[in-house]
Design a protein around this motif. Structure first.
Motif, PDB file in Angstrom:
ATOM      1  N   UNK A 139       0.820  -1.213   0.000  1.00  0.00           N
ATOM      2  CA  UNK A 139       0.000   0.000   0.000  1.00  0.00           C
ATOM      3  C   UNK A 139       0.855   1.265   0.000  1.00  0.00           C
ATOM      4  N   UNK A 140       1.950   1.271   0.762  1.00  0.00           N
ATOM      5  CA  UNK A 140       2.816   2.450   0.841  1.00  0.00           C
ATOM      6  C   UNK A 140       3.704   2.571  -0.393  1.00  0.00           C
ATOM      7  N   UNK A 141       4.377   1.483  -0.740  1.00  0.00           N
ATOM      8  CA  UNK A 141       5.376   1.549  -1.808  1.00  0.00           C
ATOM      9  C   UNK A 141       4.795   1.515  -3.220  1.00  0.00           C
ATOM     10  N   UNK A 142       3.729   0.754  -3.442  1.00  0.00           N
ATOM     11  CA  UNK A 142       3.192   0.611  -4.792  1.00  0.00           C
ATOM     12  C   UNK A 142       1.965   1.472  -5.062  1.00  0.00           C
ATOM     13  N   UNK A 143       1.192   1.748  -4.016  1.00  0.00           N
ATOM     14  CA  UNK A 143      -0.018   2.550  -4.210  1.00  0.00           C
ATOM     15  C   UNK A 143       0.128   3.961  -3.653  1.00  0.00           C
ATOM     16  N   UNK A 144       1.284   4.261  -3.039  1.00  0.00           N
ATOM     17  CA  UNK A 144       1.550   5.593  -2.532  1.00  0.00           C
ATOM     18  C   UNK A 144       0.645   6.027  -1.394  1.00  0.00           C
ATOM     19  N   UNK A 145       0.076   5.076  -0.681  1.00  0.00           N
ATOM     20  CA  UNK A 145      -0.819   5.400   0.426  1.00  0.00           C
ATOM     21  C   UNK A 145      -0.026   6.014   1.575  1.00  0.00           C
ATOM     22  N   UNK A 146      -0.637   6.913   2.291  1.00  0.00           N
ATOM     23  CA  UNK A 146      -0.008   7.589   3.413  1.00  0.00           C
ATOM     24  C   UNK A 146       0.409   6.573   4.480  1.00  0.00           C
ATOM     25  N   UNK A 147       1.623   6.718   5.002  1.00  0.00           N
ATOM     26  CA  UNK A 147       2.158   5.791   6.007  1.00  0.00           C
ATOM     27  C   UNK A 147       1.343   5.790   7.295  1.00  0.00           C
ATOM     28  N   UNK A 148       0.601   6.857   7.551  1.00  0.00           N
ATOM     29  CA  UNK A 148      -0.200   6.932   8.773  1.00  0.00           C
ATOM     30  C   UNK A 148      -1.511   6.179   8.649  1.00  0.00           C
ATOM     31  N   UNK A 149      -2.039   6.036   7.454  1.00  0.00           N
ATOM     32  CA  UNK A 149      -3.333   5.367   7.293  1.00  0.00           C
ATOM     33  C   UNK A 149      -3.229   3.970   6.688  1.00  0.00           C
ATOM     34  N   UNK A 150      -2.151   3.678   6.015  1.00  0.00           N
ATOM     35  CA  UNK A 150      -1.974   2.365   5.382  1.00  0.00           C
ATOM     36  C   UNK A 150      -2.108   1.194   6.362  1.00  0.00           C
ATOM     37  N   UNK A 151      -1.606   1.300   7.609  1.00  0.00           N
ATOM     38  CA  UNK A 151      -1.751   0.163   8.529  1.00  0.00           C
ATOM     39  C   UNK A 151      -3.207  -0.197   8.815  1.00  0.00           C
ATOM     40  N   UNK A 152      -4.094   0.772   8.769  1.00  0.00           N
ATOM     41  CA  UNK A 152      -5.502   0.485   9.037  1.00  0.00           C
ATOM     42  C   UNK A 152      -6.095  -0.406   7.952  1.00  0.00           C
ATOM     43  N   UNK A 153      -5.878  -0.058   6.694  1.00  0.00           N
ATOM     44  CA  UNK A 153      -6.393  -0.877   5.592  1.00  0.00           C
ATOM     45  C   UNK A 153      -5.682  -2.231   5.551  1.00  0.00           C
ATOM     46  N   UNK A 154      -4.382  -2.230   5.790  1.00  0.00           N
ATOM     47  CA  UNK A 154      -3.621  -3.486   5.796  1.00  0.00           C
ATOM     48  C   UNK A 154      -4.164  -4.451   6.845  1.00  0.00           C
TER      49      UNK A 154
END
Length: 136
Positions: free
Chosen positions: A89-104
């Motif tokens: 999510x962070x590296x390939x989709x550019x999702x914010x590091x603060x919110x990516x853990x929630x979706x993950x």
């Protein structure tokens, strides 16, 4: 079937509480550490809280030393899933590091429920029950 639905609902509540524990620790640690290190360290309190809440509330089983020692091993499913999803999510989709853990975390839930239920509700055979199976 109703029993399974109840477990799933309780697991969801525990999951929300556990996510708050993890996310709070992650945000706190992320202020001083790289995001993946913060993720790794935030998993420790989250696993401990998850164990006790899932024993008592979700699966209504007594905590034991054996289950406690096995629980982190079964959380490898969750840990690996969340870590892979977080990275993607962070590296390939550019999702914010603060919110990516929630979706993950949400994406890893189905497999984690299955493994958690297996570890917390499976009864060891009589010959092994006495070894390391003391109650907390």
């Amino acid at each position: 079937m109703t029993s399974l639905l109840g477990k799933i609902a309780r697991y969801g509540v525990v999951g929300l509480i556990n996510t708050l524990v993890y996310y709070g620790a992650y945000l706190f640690l992320r202020g001083a550490l790289p995001y993946l290190v913060a993720h790794l360290m935030a998993m420790v309190p989250a696993v401990i809280v998850s164990y006790f809440l899932n024993c008592r509330f979700t699966f209504r089983t007594r905590p034991s030393m054996r289950k406690f020692l096995l629980f982190p091993l079964t959380n490898i499913t969750n840990f690996a899933g969340v870590t892979v999803f977080l990275y993607v999510l962070v590296e390939f989709f550019g999702m914010d590091q603060r919110t990516a853990p929630l979706l993950a975390t949400v994406l890893a839930v189905p497999a984690t429920f299955a493994v958690t239920q297996l570890v917390l509700t499976r009864t060891p055979s009589r010959s092994r029950a006495g070894a390391g199976g003391g109650q907390f």
